[in-house]
Design a protein around this motif. Structure first.
Motif, PDB file in Angstrom:
ATOM      1  N   ILE A 124       0.891  -1.311  -0.007  1.00  0.00           N
ATOM      2  CA  ILE A 124      -0.035   0.046   0.094  1.00  0.00           C
ATOM      3  C   ILE A 124       0.937   1.222   0.061  1.00  0.00           C
ATOM      4  O   ILE A 124       1.888   1.181   0.830  1.00  0.00           O
ATOM      5  CB  ILE A 124      -0.960  -0.071   1.224  1.00  0.00           C
ATOM      6  CG1 ILE A 124      -1.925   1.314   0.985  1.00  0.00           C
ATOM      7  CG2 ILE A 124      -0.139   0.061   2.697  1.00  0.00           C
ATOM      8  CD1 ILE A 124      -3.052   1.144   0.101  1.00  0.00           C
ATOM      9  N   ILE A 125       0.590   2.087  -0.878  1.00  0.00           N
ATOM     10  CA  ILE A 125       1.434   3.344  -0.933  1.00  0.00           C
ATOM     11  C   ILE A 125       0.754   4.217   0.050  1.00  0.00           C
ATOM     12  O   ILE A 125      -0.367   4.685   0.067  1.00  0.00           O
ATOM     13  CB  ILE A 125       1.164   3.953  -2.119  1.00  0.00           C
ATOM     14  CG1 ILE A 125       1.744   3.211  -3.146  1.00  0.00           C
ATOM     15  CG2 ILE A 125       1.834   5.254  -2.337  1.00  0.00           C
ATOM     16  CD1 ILE A 125       1.442   3.414  -4.860  1.00  0.00           C
ATOM     17  N   VAL A 126       1.730   4.826   0.990  1.00  0.00           N
ATOM     18  CA  VAL A 126       1.124   5.718   2.070  1.00  0.00           C
ATOM     19  C   VAL A 126       1.692   7.491   1.944  1.00  0.00           C
ATOM     20  O   VAL A 126       3.041   7.393   1.213  1.00  0.00           O
ATOM     21  CB  VAL A 126       1.464   5.407   3.300  1.00  0.00           C
ATOM     22  CG1 VAL A 126       0.609   4.157   3.605  1.00  0.00           C
ATOM     23  CG2 VAL A 126       2.906   4.681   3.675  1.00  0.00           C
ATOM     24  N   ASP A 127       1.223   8.291   2.372  1.00  0.00           N
ATOM     25  CA  ASP A 127       1.899   9.588   2.685  1.00  0.00           C
ATOM     26  C   ASP A 127       1.947  10.098   1.113  1.00  0.00           C
ATOM     27  O   ASP A 127       3.116  10.750   0.788  1.00  0.00           O
ATOM     28  CB  ASP A 127       3.032   9.492   3.462  1.00  0.00           C
ATOM     29  CG  ASP A 127       3.339  11.027   4.075  1.00  0.00           C
ATOM     30  OD1 ASP A 127       2.485  11.941   3.584  1.00  0.00           O
ATOM     31  OD2 ASP A 127       4.552  11.257   4.441  1.00  0.00           O
ATOM     32  N   GLY A 128       1.268  10.077   0.107  1.00  0.00           N
ATOM     33  CA  GLY A 128       1.382  10.439  -1.240  1.00  0.00           C
ATOM     34  C   GLY A 128       2.326  10.009  -1.936  1.00  0.00           C
ATOM     35  O   GLY A 128       3.070  10.601  -3.072  1.00  0.00           O
ATOM     36  N   GLY A 129       2.839   8.709  -1.652  1.00  0.00           N
ATOM     37  CA  GLY A 129       3.908   8.047  -2.455  1.00  0.00           C
ATOM     38  C   GLY A 129       5.123   8.250  -1.625  1.00  0.00           C
ATOM     39  O   GLY A 129       6.397   7.944  -2.143  1.00  0.00           O
ATOM     40  N   LYS A 130       5.523   8.714  -0.438  1.00  0.00           N
ATOM     41  CA  LYS A 130       6.604   8.891   0.324  1.00  0.00           C
ATOM     42  C   LYS A 130       6.993   7.458   0.791  1.00  0.00           C
ATOM     43  O   LYS A 130       8.135   7.352   0.868  1.00  0.00           O
ATOM     44  CB  LYS A 130       6.688  10.016   1.390  1.00  0.00           C
ATOM     45  CG  LYS A 130       6.415  11.520   0.852  1.00  0.00           C
ATOM     46  CD  LYS A 130       6.371  12.334   1.669  1.00  0.00           C
ATOM     47  CE  LYS A 130       6.079  13.836   1.232  1.00  0.00           C
ATOM     48  NZ  LYS A 130       5.801  14.683   2.530  1.00  0.00           N
ATOM     49  N   GLU A 131       6.157   6.687   0.968  1.00  0.00           N
ATOM     50  CA  GLU A 131       6.442   5.329   1.515  1.00  0.00           C
ATOM     51  C   GLU A 131       5.730   4.391   0.929  1.00  0.00           C
ATOM     52  O   GLU A 131       4.293   4.627   0.592  1.00  0.00           O
ATOM     53  CB  GLU A 131       6.501   5.274   3.104  1.00  0.00           C
ATOM     54  CG  GLU A 131       7.343   6.073   3.651  1.00  0.00           C
ATOM     55  CD  GLU A 131       7.362   5.602   5.449  1.00  0.00           C
ATOM     56  OE1 GLU A 131       7.853   4.822   5.908  1.00  0.00           O
ATOM     57  OE2 GLU A 131       6.777   6.643   6.247  1.00  0.00           O
ATOM     58  N   ILE A 132       5.921   3.246   0.909  1.00  0.00           N
ATOM     59  CA  ILE A 132       5.324   2.013   0.492  1.00  0.00           C
ATOM     60  C   ILE A 132       5.371   0.833   1.701  1.00  0.00           C
ATOM     61  O   ILE A 132       6.645   0.368   2.041  1.00  0.00           O
ATOM     62  CB  ILE A 132       5.686   1.411  -0.727  1.00  0.00           C
ATOM     63  CG1 ILE A 132       5.718   2.634  -1.916  1.00  0.00           C
ATOM     64  CG2 ILE A 132       4.759   0.347  -1.338  1.00  0.00           C
ATOM     65  CD1 ILE A 132       6.592   2.277  -2.997  1.00  0.00           C
ATOM     66  N   PHE A 133       4.300   0.230   2.223  1.00  0.00           N
ATOM     67  CA  PHE A 133       4.534  -0.695   3.126  1.00  0.00           C
ATOM     68  C   PHE A 133       4.176  -1.922   2.361  1.00  0.00           C
ATOM     69  O   PHE A 133       3.315  -2.039   1.481  1.00  0.00           O
ATOM     70  CB  PHE A 133       3.417  -0.538   4.097  1.00  0.00           C
ATOM     71  CG  PHE A 133       3.588   0.609   5.201  1.00  0.00           C
ATOM     72  CD1 PHE A 133       4.807   1.182   5.362  1.00  0.00           C
ATOM     73  CD2 PHE A 133       2.555   1.319   5.633  1.00  0.00           C
ATOM     74  CE1 PHE A 133       5.091   2.315   6.152  1.00  0.00           C
ATOM     75  CE2 PHE A 133       2.794   2.204   6.591  1.00  0.00           C
ATOM     76  CZ  PHE A 133       3.797   2.947   6.750  1.00  0.00           C
TER      77      PHE A 133
END
Length: 151
Positions: A124-133
Motif C-alpha cells: 500500500i502506498i502511503v503519504d502521497g508516495g513517500k512510503e510503501i508498506f
C-alpha cells in the motif's frame, strides 16, 4: 415591545445560521478528508530506500535486507541490495522487475534478483508516495518491508 421580539428573532436566526454553516463546513471537510485515494504508477516514481525483515517459515531462516531501488513511473524498476540470511551475508545483489499501482493505491511488485530469485510483494502506498508498506507473498515467507522515498 415588538422591537425586542423582532430583535430576538433575528439574533436567534443569525446564531442558528452560523451554527448550521459551521456544521456543514465540518461535514464537508470530513467527507473531503475521506475521499478515495487516486494513484497510478507515476505516484511512486524515483529512488526508494528499502528495508525488509522476517523469516522463511519452512527453513526458519531469518533475513534482514536493505537496498536502493529506482522506480521509473511506468512500472519498471531496478536496484541493488545487501542482506543477511541467518548470518550469511550477501552484498551487491542486483534487482530488476515490474510494479503495478492500482487507483486505490495498492501495489503489486515483482523483483527478480541476480541470485535467480523471484520475489512477489503486495503493498500500500502511503503519504502521497513517500512510503510503501509491503508484504512478501511468496509461499512460506513471513517478511515485511518498507520502501521510503529518498529526498
Amino acid at each position: 415591545m415588538m422591537n425586542f421580539k423582532i430583535q430576538g428573532f433575528f439574533t436567534t436566526l443569525i446564531i442558528g445560521t452560523v451554527a448550521a454553516l459551521s456544521i456543514s463546513d465540518a461535514i464537508s471537510q470530513k467527507v473531503n478528508a475521506q475521499a478515495a485515494p487516486s494513484c497510478n504508477n507515476a505516484t511512486i516514481k524515483g529512488s526508494y530506500g528499502t528495508k525488509f525483515t522476517g523469516t522463511f517459515a519452512a527453513t526458519s531462516t531469518s533475513i534482514a535486507v536493505v537496498g536502493l531501488v529506482q522506480l521509473n513511473g511506468n512500472g519498471n524498476l531496478q536496484g541493488t541490495d545487501a542482506g543477511s540470511g541467518n548470518g550469511t551475508i550477501f552484498t551487491n545483489r542486483t534487482l530488476s522487475g515490474t510494479y503495478n499501482v492500482k487507483q486505490d493505491c495498492t501495489v503489486q511488485i515483482i523483483f527478480t534478483s541476480s541470485r535467480d530469485e523471484t520475489i512477489f510483494l503486495s503493498g500500500i502506498i502511503v503519504d502521497g508516495g513517500k512510503e510503501i508498506f509491503v508484504l512478501q507473498t511468496n509461499p512460506g515467507s513471513v517478511i515485511t518491508g518498507t520502501l521510503k522515498k529518498v529526498k
